[in-house]
Design a protein around this motif. Sequence first.
Motif, short mmCIF file in Angstrom:
data_model
loop_
_atom_site.label_atom_id
_atom_site.label_comp_id
_atom_site.label_asym_id
_atom_site.label_seq_id
_atom_site.Cartn_x
_atom_site.Cartn_y
_atom_site.Cartn_z
N SER A 222 22.83 53.83 88.18
CA SER A 222 23.89 53.29 89.04
C SER A 222 24.72 52.24 88.30
CB SER A 222 23.30 52.67 90.31
OG SER A 222 22.65 53.67 91.08
N LYS A 226 28.75 52.20 87.93
CA LYS A 226 29.58 51.04 88.31
C LYS A 226 30.43 50.54 87.13
CE LYS A 226 26.43 49.36 91.89
NZ LYS A 226 25.33 48.41 92.16
N ASP A 231 33.50 48.38 88.47
CA ASP A 231 32.96 47.46 89.48
C ASP A 231 32.25 46.26 88.86
OD1 ASP A 231 33.91 48.79 91.63
OD2 ASP A 231 31.97 49.45 92.43
N TYR A 248 34.93 57.98 93.58
CA TYR A 248 33.58 57.40 93.46
C TYR A 248 32.90 57.33 94.82
CZ TYR A 248 30.08 53.68 92.46
OH TYR A 248 28.94 52.95 92.33
N ALA A 250 29.62 55.64 96.13
CA ALA A 250 28.56 54.70 95.75
C ALA A 250 27.27 55.02 96.49
CB ALA A 250 28.99 53.27 96.04
N GLN A 251 26.14 54.57 95.93
CA GLN A 251 24.83 54.81 96.55
C GLN A 251 24.79 54.21 97.96
OE1 GLN A 251 20.28 53.45 95.63
NE2 GLN A 251 21.52 54.05 93.89
N GLN A 253 27.51 53.70 99.80
CA GLN A 253 28.88 53.93 100.29
C GLN A 253 28.98 53.80 101.81
OE1 GLN A 253 31.43 54.83 97.93
NE2 GLN A 253 32.75 54.23 99.59
N ASP A 324 26.88 58.88 93.50
CA ASP A 324 25.59 58.22 93.32
C ASP A 324 24.74 58.42 94.57
OD1 ASP A 324 23.49 56.64 92.54
OD2 ASP A 324 24.64 54.81 92.26
#
Length: 390
Positions: A222, A226, A231, A248, A250-251, A253, A324
């Motif tokens: 991760s 990022k 990020d 993107y 995100a894990q 999100q 992710d």
Amino acid sequence: VLTGLGFSKSDFNKDTSDFSGGWRMRIELAKILLKKPDLLLLDEPTNHLDIESIIWLEKWLSNFNGAIVLVSHDQFFLDSSTNRTIEILFARINDYKASYSKYLFLRKDRIEKQAQAKKNQDKYIQETKMLINKFRAKKNKAAFAQTLIKKLAKLEIIEIDKQDISRMKFSFPPAPHSGKISLNIKDASKQYGNLKVLEKINLEIVRGDKIAFIGKNGEGKSTLAKMIVGDIKYTGEINLGYQVNLGYYAQNQSDLLNENLTVLETVEQAANFENSVKVRSILGSFLFSNDEVTKKIKVLSGGERARVALCKLLLEPYNLLIMDEPTNHLDISSKTILKKALIDYDGSLIIVSHDRQFLQGLTKRVYQFTNMNIKEYIGDIDTFLKDKNI
């Protein structure tokens, strides 16, 4: 048990506060397993485990002598750990004395048999009603007609099990044209204080490449994602290719959504002028229709939030997607639909996942994160597991 769940011996004397949330979940799991209870109740135990730890847990559970009640959306894990499947559908349960894959076959067979029996019964009822109408007016046949009426009244009507036919329907927009190189990473490193996570990572992704990042929690999967999307700060070089538009997921999100907005407001905010007219149609394909679009994000389940977050990704065409752990809150049928959409997607893809079935046949290369660096395996997750002799 700790080693099986991915801890190294050097971790054993560390304070639990030194570990991330995912690793703390593993500590809780270790405590439960070591209590040797008569009954284990496990709700999504694989969500915070890497592939090797999941396989270790499968073996551990297969040797466990007690009863296990397991809630999971990991089909491989279900098949290896269970011998009975309780289906919960429309406020009722159906009990199948079989593992998940066998249950799918038995359920299909059961519904086909119900449908055939229903068809035969409907034909019998129709023919009996015709006989009743034919004989009820004739004096010498009236008693026979009454017998048939009583017979019909006592008949137990066959019902076909209701099926949940609601399915997401979507595909990613065609990837806009870009240069041959989608992403170039040169000597990229990251450390938090004294803790080195990644050191001198080199990676090139060509247009249309589909690759998987796998490895234990905390090895930097991760973190690299990022770094690529900008990020977090890092040292080294990370450059997107010519005209590359990056999307993107995100894990966490679904946790990043504004809880006070409605589903419709959330997606409308992400839409540009061109696709603002399509918002309701896109939401419909993600199973949000009519009054459901006015629900506030804060009342949605984890799976519903994940669908809203995925929906936002469709509002703009990307030629490089980084996802992710996109399957963490999705049910098995939704994962299957997402996988098909990603297989059909014509852009470049980086996917971080520990779901073996989801990764099967999805990527052409696998990168294992270990010892602050990455190791390449040509092929999909099956190639990796075979190479590692797992």
